[in-house]
Design a protein around this motif. Structure first.
Motif, PDB file in Angstrom:
ATOM      1  N   HIS A 120      -8.219   0.898   2.562  1.00 14.24           N
ATOM      2  CA  HIS A 120      -9.312   1.186   1.614  1.00 14.24           C
ATOM      3  C   HIS A 120      -8.852   1.381   0.171  1.00 14.24           C
ATOM      4  CE1 HIS A 120      -7.967   5.374   1.856  1.00 14.24           C
ATOM      5  NE2 HIS A 120      -8.036   5.277   3.169  1.00 14.24           N
ATOM      6  N   CYS A 121      -7.540   1.303  -0.102  1.00 13.69           N
ATOM      7  CA  CYS A 121      -7.065   1.452  -1.477  1.00 13.69           C
ATOM      8  C   CYS A 121      -7.176   0.119  -2.221  1.00 13.69           C
ATOM      9  CB  CYS A 121      -5.627   1.952  -1.491  1.00 13.69           C
ATOM     10  SG  CYS A 121      -4.422   0.748  -0.884  1.00 13.69           S
ATOM     11  N   ASP A 122      -6.887   0.159  -3.525  1.00 12.71           N
ATOM     12  CA  ASP A 122      -6.984  -1.056  -4.340  1.00 12.71           C
ATOM     13  C   ASP A 122      -6.003  -2.129  -3.866  1.00 12.71           C
ATOM     14  OD1 ASP A 122      -8.949   0.047  -5.894  1.00 12.71           O
ATOM     15  OD2 ASP A 122      -7.611   0.668  -7.527  1.00 12.71           O
ATOM     16  N   ALA A 123      -4.781  -1.718  -3.510  1.00 11.33           N
ATOM     17  CA  ALA A 123      -3.786  -2.704  -3.074  1.00 11.33           C
ATOM     18  C   ALA A 123      -4.248  -3.419  -1.807  1.00 11.33           C
ATOM     19  CB  ALA A 123      -2.438  -2.021  -2.841  1.00 11.33           C
ATOM     20  N   CYS A 124      -4.740  -2.670  -0.839  1.00 10.75           N
ATOM     21  CA  CYS A 124      -5.217  -3.274   0.412  1.00 10.75           C
ATOM     22  C   CYS A 124      -6.381  -4.224   0.146  1.00 10.75           C
ATOM     23  CB  CYS A 124      -5.630  -2.188   1.400  1.00 10.75           C
ATOM     24  SG  CYS A 124      -4.251  -1.241   2.089  1.00 10.75           S
ATOM     25  N   HIS A 125      -7.291  -3.787  -0.720  1.00  9.28           N
ATOM     26  CA  HIS A 125      -8.461  -4.622  -1.023  1.00  9.28           C
ATOM     27  C   HIS A 125      -8.042  -5.901  -1.729  1.00  9.28           C
ATOM     28  CE1 HIS A 125     -12.524  -5.761  -2.078  1.00  9.28           C
ATOM     29  NE2 HIS A 125     -12.169  -5.840  -3.345  1.00  9.28           N
ATOM     30  N   GLN A 126      -7.115  -5.798  -2.677  1.00  7.12           N
ATOM     31  CA  GLN A 126      -6.682  -6.985  -3.409  1.00  7.12           C
ATOM     32  C   GLN A 126      -5.992  -7.991  -2.492  1.00  7.12           C
ATOM     33  OE1 GLN A 126      -4.307  -5.094  -6.454  1.00  7.12           O
ATOM     34  NE2 GLN A 126      -5.927  -5.272  -7.988  1.00  7.12           N
ATOM     35  N   VAL A 127      -5.185  -7.508  -1.573  1.00 11.89           N
ATOM     36  CA  VAL A 127      -4.543  -8.420  -0.616  1.00 11.89           C
ATOM     37  C   VAL A 127      -5.596  -9.065   0.275  1.00 11.89           C
ATOM     38  CG1 VAL A 127      -2.943  -8.613   1.318  1.00 11.89           C
ATOM     39  CG2 VAL A 127      -2.354  -7.171  -0.637  1.00 11.89           C
ATOM     40  N   GLU A 128      -6.565  -8.287   0.700  1.00 14.00           N
ATOM     41  CA  GLU A 128      -7.625  -8.801   1.575  1.00 14.00           C
ATOM     42  C   GLU A 128      -8.382  -9.949   0.922  1.00 14.00           C
ATOM     43  OE1 GLU A 128     -10.289  -9.366   4.661  1.00 14.00           O
ATOM     44  OE2 GLU A 128      -8.444  -8.168   4.676  1.00 14.00           O
ATOM     45  N   VAL A 129      -8.708  -9.819  -0.361  1.00 10.71           N
ATOM     46  CA  VAL A 129      -9.509 -10.852  -1.041  1.00 10.71           C
ATOM     47  C   VAL A 129      -8.636 -11.910  -1.709  1.00 10.71           C
ATOM     48  CG1 VAL A 129     -11.412  -9.254  -1.399  1.00 10.71           C
ATOM     49  CG2 VAL A 129      -9.696  -9.527  -3.204  1.00 10.71           C
ATOM     50  N   GLY A 130      -7.299 -11.739  -1.633  1.00 13.28           N
ATOM     51  CA  GLY A 130      -6.409 -12.755  -2.185  1.00 13.28           C
ATOM     52  C   GLY A 130      -6.170 -12.672  -3.670  1.00 13.28           C
ATOM     53  N   SER A 131      -6.321 -11.479  -4.271  1.00  7.95           N
ATOM     54  CA  SER A 131      -6.177 -11.356  -5.723  1.00  7.95           C
ATOM     55  C   SER A 131      -5.014 -10.472  -6.160  1.00  7.95           C
ATOM     56  CB  SER A 131      -7.484 -10.803  -6.314  1.00  7.95           C
ATOM     57  OG  SER A 131      -7.743  -9.487  -5.838  1.00  7.95           O
ATOM     58  N   HIS A 132      -4.193 -10.038  -5.234  1.00  8.48           N
ATOM     59  CA  HIS A 132      -3.090  -9.153  -5.614  1.00  8.48           C
ATOM     60  C   HIS A 132      -2.046  -9.948  -6.402  1.00  8.48           C
ATOM     61  CE1 HIS A 132       0.111  -6.198  -5.512  1.00  8.48           C
ATOM     62  NE2 HIS A 132      -0.725  -5.312  -4.997  1.00  8.48           N
ATOM     63  N   PRO A 133      -1.600  -9.436  -7.564  1.00  6.36           N
ATOM     64  CA  PRO A 133      -0.676 -10.204  -8.404  1.00  6.36           C
ATOM     65  C   PRO A 133       0.702 -10.405  -7.797  1.00  6.36           C
ATOM     66  CG  PRO A 133      -0.958  -7.971  -9.260  1.00  6.36           C
ATOM     67  CD  PRO A 133      -1.981  -8.151  -8.183  1.00  6.36           C
ATOM     68  N   ASP A 134       1.067  -9.611  -6.803  1.00  5.37           N
ATOM     69  CA  ASP A 134       2.397  -9.732  -6.204  1.00  5.37           C
ATOM     70  C   ASP A 134       2.408 -10.499  -4.889  1.00  5.37           C
ATOM     71  OD1 ASP A 134       3.783  -8.423  -8.223  1.00  5.37           O
ATOM     72  OD2 ASP A 134       3.368  -6.446  -7.381  1.00  5.37           O
TER      73      ASP A 134
ATOM     74  N   ALA B  52       8.765 -17.205  -6.750  1.00  6.66           N
ATOM     75  CA  ALA B  52       9.090 -16.065  -5.897  1.00  6.66           C
ATOM     76  C   ALA B  52      10.285 -15.269  -6.412  1.00  6.66           C
ATOM     77  CB  ALA B  52       9.372 -16.544  -4.476  1.00  6.66           C
ATOM     78  N   ALA B  53      11.078 -15.854  -7.315  1.00  9.15           N
ATOM     79  CA  ALA B  53      12.283 -15.191  -7.808  1.00  9.15           C
ATOM     80  C   ALA B  53      11.982 -14.093  -8.820  1.00  9.15           C
ATOM     81  CB  ALA B  53      13.226 -16.213  -8.427  1.00  9.15           C
ATOM     82  N   GLY B  54      10.757 -14.045  -9.337  1.00  5.05           N
ATOM     83  CA  GLY B  54      10.411 -13.041 -10.341  1.00  5.05           C
ATOM     84  C   GLY B  54      10.301 -11.647  -9.749  1.00  5.05           C
ATOM     85  N   ALA B  55      10.406 -10.651 -10.611  1.00  8.48           N
ATOM     86  CA  ALA B  55      10.282  -9.263 -10.169  1.00  8.48           C
ATOM     87  C   ALA B  55       8.826  -8.937  -9.859  1.00  8.48           C
ATOM     88  CB  ALA B  55      10.806  -8.324 -11.255  1.00  8.48           C
ATOM     89  N   PRO B  56       8.577  -7.992  -8.971  1.00  7.45           N
ATOM     90  CA  PRO B  56       7.188  -7.598  -8.666  1.00  7.45           C
ATOM     91  C   PRO B  56       6.484  -7.055  -9.908  1.00  7.45           C
ATOM     92  CG  PRO B  56       8.723  -6.697  -7.049  1.00  7.45           C
ATOM     93  CD  PRO B  56       9.553  -7.250  -8.155  1.00  7.45           C
ATOM     94  N   THR B  57       5.222  -7.387 -10.040  1.00 10.50           N
ATOM     95  CA  THR B  57       4.439  -6.914 -11.179  1.00 10.50           C
ATOM     96  C   THR B  57       4.203  -5.415 -11.114  1.00 10.50           C
ATOM     97  OG1 THR B  57       3.316  -9.054 -11.280  1.00 10.50           O
ATOM     98  CG2 THR B  57       2.254  -7.218 -12.425  1.00 10.50           C
ATOM     99  N   LEU B  58       3.919  -4.917  -9.917  1.00  6.06           N
ATOM    100  CA  LEU B  58       3.572  -3.508  -9.753  1.00  6.06           C
ATOM    101  C   LEU B  58       4.730  -2.680  -9.193  1.00  6.06           C
ATOM    102  CD1 LEU B  58      -0.067  -3.898  -8.376  1.00  6.06           C
ATOM    103  CD2 LEU B  58       0.702  -3.644 -10.730  1.00  6.06           C
TER     104      LEU B  58
ATOM    105  N   CYS C 109       0.844  -1.208   0.000  1.00  6.14           N
ATOM    106  CA  CYS C 109       0.000   0.000   0.000  1.00  6.14           C
ATOM    107  C   CYS C 109       0.875   1.252   0.000  1.00  6.14           C
ATOM    108  CB  CYS C 109      -0.901  -0.010   1.236  1.00  6.14           C
ATOM    109  SG  CYS C 109      -1.807   1.531   1.509  1.00  6.14           S
ATOM    110  N   PRO C 110       0.572   2.238  -0.832  1.00  5.93           N
ATOM    111  CA  PRO C 110       1.344   3.496  -0.826  1.00  5.93           C
ATOM    112  C   PRO C 110       1.292   4.219   0.511  1.00  5.93           C
ATOM    113  CG  PRO C 110      -0.024   3.327  -2.798  1.00  5.93           C
ATOM    114  CD  PRO C 110      -0.445   2.223  -1.881  1.00  5.93           C
TER     115      PRO C 110
END
Length: 394
Positions: A70-84, A107-113, A63-64
């Motif tokens: 309440h941001c998109d990153a927090c929500h995606q982690v909460e629901v289990g859909s964050h690509p990173d 896990a060795a790949g670079a972060p998507t975001l 999260c920034p």
């Protein structure tokens, strides 16, 4: 509410994680990021919120605003859909070296975001010895933006070389009042029910929520706690053991049957079952026989794990009952987990001695150890119920 709002009674751990998230943000911005490390081990008793803490920390890292909630990153982690964020939940009895090596490569790949790639490993204590060695190598030489979040009941459940390379965050059992407050404010549970569930769950928030909201869960608990005063003879002991084992098997069947069917159908489809074309269907299905056998092995292991966990939960309820009996026998001024069954606790306390209570508690713990060592459940539980029997408890 921030992502740390679900961590009940864990103020010290939250302070550590907030500071680390701030340091991580500094590192992303090009600073030193002192206080942030690439490997974390979340420990604590069942229900203390190990995976909840790890999930909240993952959100704070991505999260920034370090976990605004309440941001998109927090929500995606909460629901289990964050690509990173890679979620690892061992479903069987153990986590194999092959699975671990595949995880390490991912896990060795670079972060998507562009911030962090996070591996959140629930029940990391289930890794086999070979898998632990593969995991150790990844933690020793991590990519610069990969963070490992491991969850286990105790630091001692991980090999020393792994835990020595992790920063340990220790969670404690939340107070009854804190758990009850969560149930009342977030689930609209009436105060009396919330207090009952919090006491009975002994600080396990997920278990408390199920006790407060699910009548079937309460019924199962009542059945287990009726066992001590029902063991008046050998036949009753055998019957009680059969009932416990049967209930755990039913839990496993209910949790896995539908899922197994879906997984099997999807795998068959992947390998061409139902496809058109001369020779195509038969050849592809034959080619997938090995994958299908591997899936069946995984499904059996998962069912065994669920059955064992269900049975262990019943045994822990019995341990709590006899703990309350011992407290009454010694006149200890402590909160009873089974306050709702105080009259039964006091009846058993009057009819037995503290030595009897300790002997019964030891019998339950031996049963847990035997089940963990793959002793036949029926034999292990029968031995326990026979040890719990007392002619005076009629």
């Amino acid at each position: 509410m921030s992502v740390f709002g679900d961590l009940v009674g864990q103020d010290r751990a939250v302070a550590v994680l907030r500071a680390a998230a701030s340091a991580a943000a500094e590192a992303v911005a090009g600073g030193r990021g002192a206080g942030m490390t690439h490997a974390w081990l979340f420990t604590g008793p069942p229900g203390s919120g190990r995976s909840t803490a790890a999930r909240a920390f993952a959100a704070a890292l991505l999260c920034p605003d370090q976990g605004c909630g309440h941001c998109d990153a927090c929500h995606q982690v909460e629901v289990g859909s964050h690509p990173d964020v890679t979620w690892v939940r061992p479903e069987g009895l153990s986590y194999s070296v092959r699975q671990t090596r595949e995880l390490v490569l991912k896990a060795a790949g670079a972060p998507t975001l562009g911030r962090w790639r996070i591996v959140l490993f629930e029940d990391a204590d289930r890794v086999t010895e070979a898998a632990a060695n593969a995991l150790l190598k990844a933690i020793e030489e991590p990519p610069p933006r990969t963070v490992w979040l491991l969850c286990a009941p105790s630091p001692d459940d991980m090999i020393i070389t792994i835990r020595s390379r992790c920063r340990v965050v220790t969670l404690s059992t939340p107070a009854t009042e804190s758990v009850a407050h969560v149930l009342m404010t977030r689930d609209d549970v009436p105060p009396d029910t919330a207090l009952f569930a919090a006491r009975a769950a002994q600080g396990h928030i997920g278990r408390a929520r199920r006790l407060a909201l699910d009548e079937e869960t309460r019924r199962r608990r009542d059945e287990v706690l009726s066992i001590p005063r029902s063991l008046t003879g050998v036949a009753e002991c055998i019957t009680a053991a059969e009932r416990l084992v049967k209930t755990s098997s039913e839990d496993a069947d209910a949790a896995t049957t539908a899922l197994n069917e879906v997984e099997t159908a999807e795998l068959r489809k992947v390998y061409g079952e139902g496809s058109s074309g001369k020779g195509l269907n038969k050849g592809l299905v034959r080619g997938g026989a090995g994958a299908l056998k591997e899936l069946e092995t995984l499904q059996k292991s998962r069912a065994t794990r669920i059955k064992r966990d269900s049975l262990d939960l019943a045994l822990l309820d019995l341990v709590a009952f006899y703990r309350d009996v011992l407290a009454v026998q010694f006149g200890a001024r402590v909160e009873l987990a089974n306050e709702d069954r105080r009259h039964e606790v006091e009846a058993v306390a009057r009819a037995s001695s503290p030595e009897d209570t300790m002997r019964r508690t030891d019998a339950i713990m031996r049963c847990r150890e035997r089940l963990a060592a793959n002793v036949n459940p029926q034999i292990a539980v029968e031995a326990m119920t026979l040890a719990l029997r007392s002619p005076g408890l009629t």
